[in-house]
Design an enzyme around this catalytic site. Structure first.
Site, PDB file in Angstrom:
ATOM      1  N   ASP A 264       0.823  -1.202   0.000  1.00 43.57           N
ATOM      2  CA  ASP A 264       0.000   0.000   0.000  1.00 43.57           C
ATOM      3  C   ASP A 264       0.864   1.261   0.000  1.00 43.57           C
ATOM      4  O   ASP A 264       1.866   1.344   0.723  1.00 43.57           O
ATOM      5  CB  ASP A 264      -0.879  -0.029   1.265  1.00 43.57           C
ATOM      6  CG  ASP A 264      -1.829   1.139   1.336  1.00 43.57           C
ATOM      7  OD1 ASP A 264      -2.641   1.288   0.399  1.00 43.57           O
ATOM      8  OD2 ASP A 264      -1.762   1.918   2.311  1.00 43.57           O
ATOM      9  N   GLU A 301       1.818  -0.003  -4.741  1.00 39.03           N
ATOM     10  CA  GLU A 301       0.950   1.129  -5.056  1.00 39.03           C
ATOM     11  C   GLU A 301       1.793   2.375  -4.839  1.00 39.03           C
ATOM     12  O   GLU A 301       2.343   2.579  -3.751  1.00 39.03           O
ATOM     13  CB  GLU A 301      -0.278   1.182  -4.149  1.00 39.03           C
ATOM     14  CG  GLU A 301      -1.176   2.368  -4.528  1.00 39.03           C
ATOM     15  CD  GLU A 301      -2.138   2.804  -3.431  1.00 39.03           C
ATOM     16  OE1 GLU A 301      -3.105   3.489  -3.747  1.00 39.03           O
ATOM     17  OE2 GLU A 301      -1.908   2.470  -2.252  1.00 39.03           O
ATOM     18  N   ASP A 326      -2.279   4.165 -11.794  1.00 45.65           N
ATOM     19  CA  ASP A 326      -3.507   4.932 -11.586  1.00 45.65           C
ATOM     20  C   ASP A 326      -3.861   5.795 -12.793  1.00 45.65           C
ATOM     21  O   ASP A 326      -5.043   5.995 -13.093  1.00 45.65           O
ATOM     22  CB  ASP A 326      -3.362   5.837 -10.352  1.00 45.65           C
ATOM     23  CG  ASP A 326      -3.496   5.064  -9.048  1.00 45.65           C
ATOM     24  OD1 ASP A 326      -3.574   3.823  -9.089  1.00 45.65           O
ATOM     25  OD2 ASP A 326      -3.507   5.705  -7.981  1.00 45.65           O
TER      26      ASP A 326
END
Lengths: 569, 569
Positions: A264, A301, A326
């Site tokens: 994350d 990420e 993204d």
């Protein structure tokens, strides 16, 4: 190899003998407090300046224990493998040697073959457990999924949480089924040819049940993150913190047969030292791979748009196998749903979609309004298989107003366009649970904090975050059980009517992706995309030897768009 | 090229026309307040979201001005080129076009040929000015120095300061002689074949006279440095801050003919973005070099022991030409002066000296007590000419107790050993002013803050820093003029007695270094060092073609140490 020999936490070695190992620098004295089956206190031995150990007999699996630091209170183990009574209760000994694994013939898929499926254990089924996922695996397999990505399952406060409030990075959420539940799921996945990627959080710890600061300088005042002080990866005593998290990665590979991790928000893992902790971690994992012959993947990420994340160590990179892209989502989303510009203000042109397909990062150094600065660097030369793409995910859905899925926002035709744009891309595709059949239930933010003050803060924080979108209407209460309940997938609609037709569409696209040679080529230079009208584009893929081509035409407009064929004429 | 066309500050273009350019994002209105020769107020035009400009006539050199932000008070220009009345006074227009440079035939030396000499303008001579340095250049040239490194001269509060409290990075300290004084010095140096390296501070601004926060988000709460909030190199609005400092580097090259910069403490320049501001800066400078054909160098002070500082962009580096190698100093210093271990607790073995010579970083990943963590990465493969070494410098002397130079701590013989260890090394050597003749005056920390509260803080801070060494005895008062006075070099002793003999020794070593082919080879693999006894070692250098060798024997013990010759037998 230190990382395989002296892990943190409680380890049963043989005959109910158990070794406890704890990082507690600057502590004078630590006691191990066995709570059950028979209470006792055992002084721990200081092994070196930073670690304490105790080895005891008569310590079967499920023994409950606390640590007592310098005559303080009972505290659970930061490296607890199990918290059967939740975050505030005692830690439990897990015997990691005895699980009857049946996945001996399993071999991880090549990353390039992954068709990922992100799921949240609590809302994927009514039961909200690992066990309840297993009967659903055939449906995923039938769809063509060969890898699931599980949102964080490290022990978090209460029973309803996305998982990013976890406070025991080595423990498996008790309400999901605990350690054996996860093992059962992974074993079942492997027997069905499905890899398991686990989402882990190494950038912060949750606000409730976080006993870390009592043990040592896990945090540093030198850097701030959205969650407060950053984890201490480069200050004094940071070696213990670096090993705590780097070894955590190995923990999931060794004991749970996890096939890869999704880290994350690595942009909030701050380290100005000579060797970034993410490099340090990836080097440890490389040694694990060398040592065991197993294949595991590290996926980040990253909100940095920085190629260093996925570059190798030699070129100054952190060495991740892949990272989330993204920008692909944002570029496509705002074309599919122009009102989405209120959230993604710097997106919305066809040229950005072209760049997303042919380079990767759409923002590669230009000024970005939302960030008030020039942002990113070019990923043009990076292999497409180093990027994971999606048209929906927990974040883009759950942090949008009303937890709206694409289903709520765009027409059925556009859902199909989105699916094709995703599955024909030169990247690793990832679906978000329910996407494949147009699930109509939302995915909202939910928590179940015990602490009323914290619960109020979370509520207020969400309201503030959404003021811009919703005005004074509060978003659904994250603490309400009904909010959580409203997000559980509705499996009953999956194969019916338009849902069933969308499911078939996804299934056919995945089948095409797995079969067509042009779709196996991740060299972005071999991908062409041509704007053929307003909202219309042609995607041309070809295999490496240029023997096989695939042409896909997309039209978001409400009119036919002429296109000459063959495209090169 | 933006960086050459639209610099910040006041620029006379022609016929007393002057353009003022200011970065002041989020400000609605800015006025230019001309104070003299004829007072007037001129509204500035918002050029884009972040910049204001005004172009006026009747603005000769030495025009004094302030800016007024949103109807606030008079504030000096952050990019002021001159503060003739000090840090709180008006800024002055400098005509950068008119200086009668006479250095047209000057070409910078190759970095590998540098014999550096660090000096502090205020204490190098009685007068404490740029002008007073010029008559001393012949003495430096005679010694063999071909590059001086000037401690920071950006405008600081008061007239006595090391320079690291500077608050106008584009201005030249008025009490040293201001812009023309610096130009005179550089021109004179170039005419004597001496390059000029300038020490610049891009990691913080001083505590007094710092008006930056009034103008914009120069600082960020995301990172802390030893001086408080870090400069904002990666947050919202950071583009302006990045350009402010990157263009500052060009400012010194363009207007002052500076040959290279030494960047203070780059470990406190924090940037987690896709392109580190130091890379951004070095890329700008590379374009300047391409554009102008001039050779300039970028040298970093780094406390990271991270090769990325001096690696090129392609391998993820920041692209510095060289960095200071503190470990060389520490390894040698504690051998020369074993009591020095109280400051450098992790040094003191012969093996560390060997590593300093043959690898560079002594701490390349091992646990370091003083840092309470594993520290550094290997620099074994890095060319020796990428490291600047020293046996003394302003920091190691000035931050040691009593500002003691090596002269105060070790015997004359050891001073000679230190000089030889330095000047025969496969690195760029740097002397600290006075070292060459064994100056006996100290180099103490001194300031001259106006603000009594700040002055008291500085005093208390120094006392705290030295408690460990000095107990309750306070170190000399930094604010006292006598402290500053006591540090001024005593040129009268330079050529006399033992001082003269040490000077000859340095001179001979430098001459040998410049002449001997084995000392031109910066490939560390061609440097051997052998421990031949306790405190005794042989240094063997050879040229690249292995035609020429140099053997130097060092003995710190008080006994003869046998050594077989030739060394390979």
């Amino acid at each position: 190899m230190h990382e395989l020999v002296t892990p943190l936490g409680a380890y049963i070695s043989a005959n109910n003998r158990c070794r406890f190992r704890l990082w507690a620098p600057q502590k004078k004295r630590v006691q191990l407090h066995i709570v059950s089956p028979a209470e006792r206190r055992v002084p721990m031995k200081k092994i070196d300046a930073d670690y304490f150990e105790a080895e005891i007999s008569d310590c079967p699996a499920d023994t409950l224990y606390f640590y007592i630091l310098d005559d303080g209170n009972d505290l659970p183990d930061p490296a607890s493998h199990h918290q059967p009574q939740g975050v505030h209760g005692p830690s439990a000994v897990v015997d990691q040697r005895t699980y009857p694994w049946s996945d001996q013939s399993w071999n991880n898929h090549p990353l390039q073959k992954f068709i990922l499926y992100e799921l949240h254990v609590g809302t994927f089924t009514e039961e909200g457990t690992f066990e309840a996922i297993i009967p659903r695996l055939d449906a995923l397999k039938d769809l063509g999924i060969n890898a699931i990505e599980i949102m964080p399952i490290a022990q978090f406060p209460g029973s309803r949480n996305w998982g990013y409030d976890g406070v025991f990075p080595y423990a498996v959420q008790h309400s999901y089924g605990g350690p054996d539940g996860l093992k059962n799921l992974v074993d079942a996945c492997h027997n069905k040819g499905i890899a398991v990627i686990l989402d882990v959080v190494y950038n912060h710890l949750g606000p409730e049940g976080n006993y870390f600061t009592a043990y040592g300088p896990y945090f540093t005042a030198a850097y701030q993150t959205p969650w407060g002080e950053a984890l201490n990866f480069d200050g004094p005593w940071s070696d213990g913190v670096r090993d705590f998290f780097a070894d955590n990665a190995l923990h999931w590979f060794r004991h749970y047969h996890i096939d890869g991790l999704r880290l994350d928000a690595i942009h909030a893992i701050l380290d100005n030292g000579a060797v970034h902790v993410l490099q340090y971690m990836n080097e440890k994992i490389d040694r694990y791979i060398q040592h065991t012959g197993k294949t595991v993947y590290m996926i980040a990420e990253s909100d940095l748009n920085a190629p260093r994340v996925i570059q190798n160590f030699k070129t100054g990179g952190y060495g991740f196998d892949a990272q989330w892209l993204d920008d692909f989502h944002h570029a496509l989303f705002v074309l599919l749903y122009p009102e989405g510009k209120e959230r993604y203000e710097d997106f919305g042109t066809m040229e950005q979609l072209v760049k997303a397909y042919t380079e990767g990062f759409v923002h590669s150094g230009e000024y970005v309004n939302a960030r008030r600065r020039k942002y990113g660097a070019s990923s043009a030369g990076v292999l497409g298989s180093k990027f994971v793409v999606f048209v929906q995910n927990h974040d883009q859905v759950g942090n949008y107003k009303n937890g709206d899925r694409l289903t709520h926002l765009v027409s059925d035709v556009r859902l199909r366009i989105a699916a094709a744009a995703l599955l024909l891309s030169p990247y690793i595709p990832m679906l978000f649970m329910g996407e494949e059949y147009g699930e109509e239930r939302p995915f909202l933010y939910f928590t179940s904090h015990d602490d009323p003050e914290l619960a109020a803060q979370v509520r207020a924080g969400r309201q503030q975050e959404f003021e811009h979108f919703l005005g004074s209407d509060p978003p659904p209460d994250p603490q309400a059980e009904s909010t959580f309940q409203s997000c559980i997938l509705d499996w009953s609609i999956r194969t019916h009517g338009k849902h069933g037709r969308l499911l078939e569409w996804y299934k056919n696209l995945i089948a095409l992706r797995r079969k067509h040679p042009a779709l196996q080529n991740f060299n972005k230079a071999d991908t062409q995309i041509r704007i053929i009208g307003s909202g219309a584009w042609a995607l041309i893929r070809q295999d490496e030897s240029k023997q096989s081509q695939l042409l896909a035409l997309f039209n978001l407009s409400d009119r036919p768009v002429p296109f000459a064929f063959p495209p090169n004429s």
